[in-house]
Design a protein around this motif. Structure first.
Motif, PDB file in Angstrom:
ATOM      1  N   ILE A  38       0.842  -1.196   0.000  1.00  0.00           N
ATOM      2  CA  ILE A  38       0.000   0.000   0.000  1.00  0.00           C
ATOM      3  C   ILE A  38       0.878   1.247   0.000  1.00  0.00           C
ATOM      4  CG2 ILE A  38      -1.621   1.365   1.394  1.00  0.00           C
ATOM      5  CD1 ILE A  38      -3.004  -1.324   2.052  1.00  0.00           C
ATOM      6  N   HIS A  39       1.953   1.177   0.757  1.00  0.00           N
ATOM      7  CA  HIS A  39       2.874   2.303   0.813  1.00  0.00           C
ATOM      8  C   HIS A  39       3.512   2.588  -0.545  1.00  0.00           C
ATOM      9  CE1 HIS A  39       4.486   4.736   4.079  1.00  0.00           C
ATOM     10  NE2 HIS A  39       5.275   5.130   3.112  1.00  0.00           N
ATOM     11  N   ILE A  40       3.947   1.533  -1.207  1.00  0.00           N
ATOM     12  CA  ILE A  40       4.541   1.677  -2.541  1.00  0.00           C
ATOM     13  C   ILE A  40       3.506   2.277  -3.497  1.00  0.00           C
ATOM     14  CG2 ILE A  40       5.359   0.388  -4.563  1.00  0.00           C
ATOM     15  CD1 ILE A  40       6.684  -1.608  -2.580  1.00  0.00           C
ATOM     16  N   TYR A  83       0.905   4.043  -2.822  1.00  0.00           N
ATOM     17  CA  TYR A  83       0.618   5.429  -2.467  1.00  0.00           C
ATOM     18  C   TYR A  83       1.629   6.374  -3.117  1.00  0.00           C
ATOM     19  CZ  TYR A  83       0.579   9.763   0.155  1.00  0.00           C
ATOM     20  OH  TYR A  83       0.569  11.085   0.476  1.00  0.00           O
ATOM     21  N   HIS A  84       2.913   6.082  -2.916  1.00  0.00           N
ATOM     22  CA  HIS A  84       3.945   6.972  -3.468  1.00  0.00           C
ATOM     23  C   HIS A  84       3.978   6.923  -4.993  1.00  0.00           C
ATOM     24  CE1 HIS A  84       5.633   8.634   0.135  1.00  0.00           C
ATOM     25  NE2 HIS A  84       5.500   7.451   0.703  1.00  0.00           N
ATOM     26  N   ALA A  85       3.750   5.737  -5.553  1.00  0.00           N
ATOM     27  CA  ALA A  85       3.756   5.591  -7.008  1.00  0.00           C
ATOM     28  C   ALA A  85       2.536   6.257  -7.650  1.00  0.00           C
ATOM     29  CB  ALA A  85       3.807   4.116  -7.390  1.00  0.00           C
ATOM     30  N   ASP A 124      14.455   3.645   0.770  1.00  0.00           N
ATOM     31  CA  ASP A 124      14.772   4.678   1.770  1.00  0.00           C
ATOM     32  C   ASP A 124      13.506   5.191   2.441  1.00  0.00           C
ATOM     33  OD1 ASP A 124      17.420   4.445   1.119  1.00  0.00           O
ATOM     34  OD2 ASP A 124      17.520   6.299  -0.056  1.00  0.00           O
ATOM     35  N   GLU A 125      12.476   5.386   1.645  1.00  0.00           N
ATOM     36  CA  GLU A 125      11.198   5.883   2.174  1.00  0.00           C
ATOM     37  C   GLU A 125      10.594   4.865   3.147  1.00  0.00           C
ATOM     38  OE1 GLU A 125       9.640   8.574   2.282  1.00  0.00           O
ATOM     39  OE2 GLU A 125       7.616   7.935   2.832  1.00  0.00           O
ATOM     40  N   LEU A 126      10.639   3.605   2.789  1.00  0.00           N
ATOM     41  CA  LEU A 126      10.110   2.560   3.673  1.00  0.00           C
ATOM     42  C   LEU A 126      10.933   2.482   4.955  1.00  0.00           C
ATOM     43  CD1 LEU A 126       9.270  -0.156   1.005  1.00  0.00           C
ATOM     44  CD2 LEU A 126       7.614   1.054   2.420  1.00  0.00           C
ATOM     45  N   ALA A 127      12.247   2.653   4.828  1.00  0.00           N
ATOM     46  CA  ALA A 127      13.138   2.626   5.995  1.00  0.00           C
ATOM     47  C   ALA A 127      12.800   3.778   6.943  1.00  0.00           C
ATOM     48  CB  ALA A 127      14.588   2.697   5.547  1.00  0.00           C
ATOM     49  N   ARG A 128      12.465   4.934   6.353  1.00  0.00           N
ATOM     50  CA  ARG A 128      12.085   6.107   7.131  1.00  0.00           C
ATOM     51  C   ARG A 128      10.855   5.797   8.003  1.00  0.00           C
ATOM     52  NH1 ARG A 128       9.042  10.792   6.684  1.00  0.00           N
ATOM     53  NH2 ARG A 128       7.863  10.083   4.881  1.00  0.00           N
ATOM     54  N   HIS A 129       9.995   4.927   7.481  1.00  0.00           N
ATOM     55  CA  HIS A 129       8.798   4.524   8.225  1.00  0.00           C
ATOM     56  C   HIS A 129       9.049   3.300   9.110  1.00  0.00           C
ATOM     57  CE1 HIS A 129       5.881   7.228   6.382  1.00  0.00           C
ATOM     58  NE2 HIS A 129       6.450   6.991   5.220  1.00  0.00           N
ATOM     59  N   GLY A 130      10.290   2.860   9.156  1.00  0.00           N
ATOM     60  CA  GLY A 130      10.630   1.747  10.031  1.00  0.00           C
ATOM     61  C   GLY A 130      10.537   0.360   9.420  1.00  0.00           C
TER      62      GLY A 130
HETATM   63 ZN   LIG Z   1       5.850   7.264   2.819  1.00  0.00          ZN
END
Ligand SMILES: [Zn+2]
Length: 101
Positions: free
Chosen positions: A13-15, A17-19, A31-37
């Protein structure tokens, strides 16, 4: 591993969303996923991107950046539709699970 299965849903869902906002590429989304843990290995991330593309939620194009070919992914109309539907589900889930209503 069951927790992997749950997290994979959030990651997808995160992917998506950004895509659906702008084209994204592998390292950027990692990197974005890492930022969210979420620590997602390339062995999980790339097969997930490929699967989302194969299933028609993402489409990809290549672009040369600093002399290297970079593969970008963006949401298709179908992907955007699923994202909109997911938003409703997320709202409902937050209402129940987080707000306990
Ligand atoms: Zn995000």
């Amino acid at each position: 591993m069951l927790d992997r299965e749950f997290f994979l849903g959030f990651i997808k869902i995160h992917i998506l969303y950004h895509a659906s906002k702008e084209p994204i590429f592998g390292v950027e989304i990692a990197d974005e996923l890492a930022r969210h843990g979420y620590r997602v290995s390339p062995g999980t991330l790339y097969p997930t991107l490929h699967r989302l593309e194969k299933e028609g939620y993402l489409e990809s194009f290549s672009k040369v950046v600093n002399g290297r070919v970079r593969k970008y992914y963006q949401a298709t109309a179908r992907g955007k539709l699923v994202m909109e539907q997911s938003k409703k589900k997320i709202r409902e889930l937050v209402t129940e699970v987080i707000e306990e209503k």
